[in-house]
Scaffold this motif. Structure first.
Motif, PDB file in Angstrom:
ATOM      1  N   ASP A  58       0.871  -1.177   0.000  1.00  9.34           N
ATOM      2  CA  ASP A  58       0.000   0.000   0.000  1.00  9.34           C
ATOM      3  C   ASP A  58       0.901   1.217   0.000  1.00  9.34           C
ATOM      4  O   ASP A  58       1.924   1.244   0.679  1.00  9.34           O
ATOM      5  N   SER A  98      -0.799   7.602   1.924  1.00  9.68           N
ATOM      6  CA  SER A  98      -1.721   8.552   1.307  1.00  9.68           C
ATOM      7  C   SER A  98      -0.974   9.824   0.939  1.00  9.68           C
ATOM      8  O   SER A  98       0.063  10.142   1.512  1.00  9.68           O
ATOM      9  N   CYS A 106      -4.973  -2.264  -7.688  1.00 13.25           N
ATOM     10  CA  CYS A 106      -6.047  -1.628  -6.916  1.00 13.25           C
ATOM     11  C   CYS A 106      -7.425  -2.209  -7.228  1.00 13.25           C
ATOM     12  O   CYS A 106      -8.414  -1.801  -6.617  1.00 13.25           O
ATOM     13  N   LYS A 150      -4.150   4.944  -3.792  1.00  9.88           N
ATOM     14  CA  LYS A 150      -3.002   4.211  -3.254  1.00  9.88           C
ATOM     15  C   LYS A 150      -2.555   3.069  -4.165  1.00  9.88           C
ATOM     16  O   LYS A 150      -1.840   2.172  -3.729  1.00  9.88           O
ATOM     17  N   ASN A 157       1.159   4.660  -8.826  1.00  8.57           N
ATOM     18  CA  ASN A 157       2.071   5.515  -8.085  1.00  8.57           C
ATOM     19  C   ASN A 157       3.519   5.261  -8.449  1.00  8.57           C
ATOM     20  O   ASN A 157       4.336   6.181  -8.491  1.00  8.57           O
TER      21      ASN A 157
END
Length: 618
Positions: A287, A290, A360, A377, A382
């Motif tokens: 994960d 944030s 995700c 996330k 990312n």
């Protein structure tokens, strides 16, 4: 003068915005009244005197308790507006803790205009302030059963000065994010060594832990309500409470299995990755923290970076080749076909495939192919965004550093000119996305591998775009110093116009107050995203015949510290609480950023008659 009596056409008074929920005793605050019609449209051309009364509970109060500033008159002018400054001279506690309201009625009986009553107020002497944000995610079982969250609480007056002459005992209530109280309050534990009373410095420090996970509460985040313990000390009903930021609670991080993911994350710092709970049955156990915890270290740019040497170091060539295969693999993994939609007869419609992100577990089909977004996330999204916005810059700097070392060791300059000598003024040319027969070879020969999408597209692919904060990264600052040559030239470029625009589109509100850093340099008007995270500053520019307001990302504000970033974020939260006129929100200008900027400047000019353009820090 007669007006329409039909309810749909009847004029009425409106208060917008409402008065503060916790006004201070004898401290003036502003209210604005409007004359509107049944469609909530402003009605002009009527001058109307107003009667302003204070209501306590359900009864009118003594008129002496409400003071109207003589400089403001209770009259709706022909522009349809009336601005008043009022103050309430006694606290709610002096009246049995009853709620107070403002009642505004027409002072001229010739008009059939509906009156208005404000939202409830509790008039106070002091208020509690939680000055530090809680982490977005907290693991309750890591660090032992004694692990606690520290919650510093301050008691302040109407000027935000600490109050050290009032030992107020505190109590804490556990709420959900929607501010409803949690039924089982026993899951909130306070450490015995907590400082539960405001001390002589106007501060208390609470040590708290939540003994249950959010998963057992329908996935809801928690909030902490800190208030005066009036059961222990009833004289403190005139102290307002404060709420913490939301916090989600988990048990502990999942242990990583298999080979280390450090290399796969390229230049993602370890603080960016948290082993967390999997998304459903997603194949990944990673994960990302944030966006609010990334401290906005990322620098954005659509680019394809050429090397500055004709012959590359073999080790660097090998690293770039491996990077090429990883980046290409992540792009292929991002959306995988998992099946097809069905026709009315139940058979598969092979013209309408369904895709899913394996990290995700977001889905998309032919209708949402171009609009579906990853979870904020999402590991894959990312990683790709971090590569495009951060890692490529480090690669380019390393390539140039390697080239520089080789030149010095050989005693003669490189035969190939560097990028800085190119006729192109941009340090990083735009990504052309030209196809290649061998991606790994191309990567090794021309620099870091390119991406199939532009950065703006990648930012928009996340449903909560990450915030940017590069300038305060100690590691990057040290790295930058390492790459400076003898002339002080640095290989890391400032934020480009394209990146600045990508950051600026996230602006949600601006505080129209000139901000000064600790080094006495002017930073400008702080701008924040919807989560009230600092994105940068708007600065007044006189470089053109007409005055303009330009956006400067936080990356390019030299000398700003993490403490100052937190200070500005606390400041805007407090201004919003008090419904300050200096806070300008995008949604109040029909989401038109240019209108918002214009109104910020008008407000600044109006409240600062002696206009002197400061020397901005850049």
């Amino acid at each position: 003068m007669a007006l329409h009596s039909d309810d749909s056409e009847r004029l009425r008074l409106k208060i917008q915005p409402q008065p503060p929920k916790f006004p201070f005793k004898s401290h003036a605050f502003e209210i604005t009244m409007y004359l509107v019609d049944g469609a909530d449209q402003l009605r002009t051309g009527i001058k109307l005197p107003l009667q302003v009364d204070l209501v306590i509970g359900d009864k009118p109060s003594d008129r002496r308790l409400l003071r109207v500033d003589p400089s403001t008159k209770p009259v709706i002018e022909t522009n349809g507006m009336c601005k008043l400054k009022v103050a309430i001279e006694e606290t709610s506690m002096a009246h049995g803790n009853k709620k107070m309201y403002l009642s505004i009625t027409p002072g001229d009986n010739r008009y059939d205009i509906a009156s208005v009553v404000s939202t409830e107020m509790t008039v106070i002497r002091h208020r509690l302030v939680i000055q530090e944000e809680l982490p977005d995610l907290w693991y309750k079982d890591e660090g032992g059963r004694d692990k606690c969250m520290l919650l510093p609480v301050h008691l302040v007056d109407q000027s935000n000065n600490p109050v050290g002459t009032r030992p107020v005992p505190l109590r804490v209530t556990l709420l959900y994010d929607n501010e409803h109280a949690v039924l089982k309050q026993d899951i909130l534990k306070m450490s015995p060594d907590s400082q539960r009373v405001i001390d002589q410095h106007g501060k208390a420090v609470l040590k708290l832990r939540i003994e249950d996970v959010s998963k057992n509460h329908q996935g809801q985040a928690f909030r902490l309500k800190v208030e005066a313990d009036t059961a222990q000390s009833p004289i403190n009903f005139d102290v307002a409470y404060d709420l913490s930021t939301p916090i989600s609670v988990r048990s502990k991080r999942n242990k990583r299995r298999g080979p280390s993911t450090t290399s796969a994350s390229l230049s993602l710092k370890t603080s960016h990755l948290l082993p967390g709970e999997p998304h459903g049955s997603s194949p990944t156990n990673l994960d990302l923290i944030s966006p609010s915890e990334e401290q906005r270290k990322r620098q954005r740019q659509d680019l394809e970076i050429p090397t500055s040497s004709a012959k590359m170091n073999p080790s660097m060539e090998s690293v770039l080749s491996w990077t090429g295969s990883v980046v290409q693999g992540l792009q292929h993994l991002e959306w995988q076909p998992i099946g097809f939609e069905t026709k009315p007869d139940g058979s598969m419609d092979r013209d309408r495939p369904i895709y899913r992100c394996p990290a995700c577990w977001r889905y998309k089909d032919t209708l949402t192919f171009d609009t579906q977004q990853h979870d904020a996330k999402c590991l894959i999204a990312n990683l790709l965004l971090t590569y495009a916005t951060e890692t490529v810059h480090h690669y380019d700097a390393l390539l140039k550093l390697t080239d520089k070392i080789q030149e010095r060791s050989k005693g003669f300059p490189s035969s190939t000119p560097t990028q800085s000598n190119s006729s192109n003024n941009s340090m990083y040319p735009t990504n052309t996305n030209k196809p290649s027969n061998n991606p790994m070879t191309v990567a090794a020969n021309t620099g870091p591998p390119t991406l199939q999408r532009g950065i703006t597209d990648m930012v928009n692919s996340l449903d909560v775009p990450p915030n940017l904060f590069r300038g305060n990264s100690t590691n990057l600052a040290d790295f930058s110093e390492l790459l400076e040559d003898s002339n002080g030239t640095n290989f890391l470029a400032p934020t480009s116009n394209e990146v600045s625009l990508a950051i600026e589109v996230q602006v949600y509100c601006v505080l129209a107050k000139m901000s000064v850093l600790s080094n006495n340099a002017y930073a400008g008007f702080p701008a924040f995203d919807m989560g009230l995270h600092l994105l940068g500053f708007y600065q007044e520019s006189n470089d053109t015949p007409t005055t303009q307001i330009v956006f400067c990302p936080i990356n390019d504000i030299h000398g700003i510290t993490n403490y100052e970033v937190q200070r500005f974020q606390m400041m805007v939260r407090q201004e919003l609480k008090e419904e300050s006129k200096a806070v300008f929100r995008l949604d109040r200008f029909s989401n038109d950023l240019n209108k918002l900027k214009e109104n910020v400047m008008f407000f600044h000019w109006e409240t600062n008659k002696e206009r002197q353009v400061p020397q901005w820090v850049m």
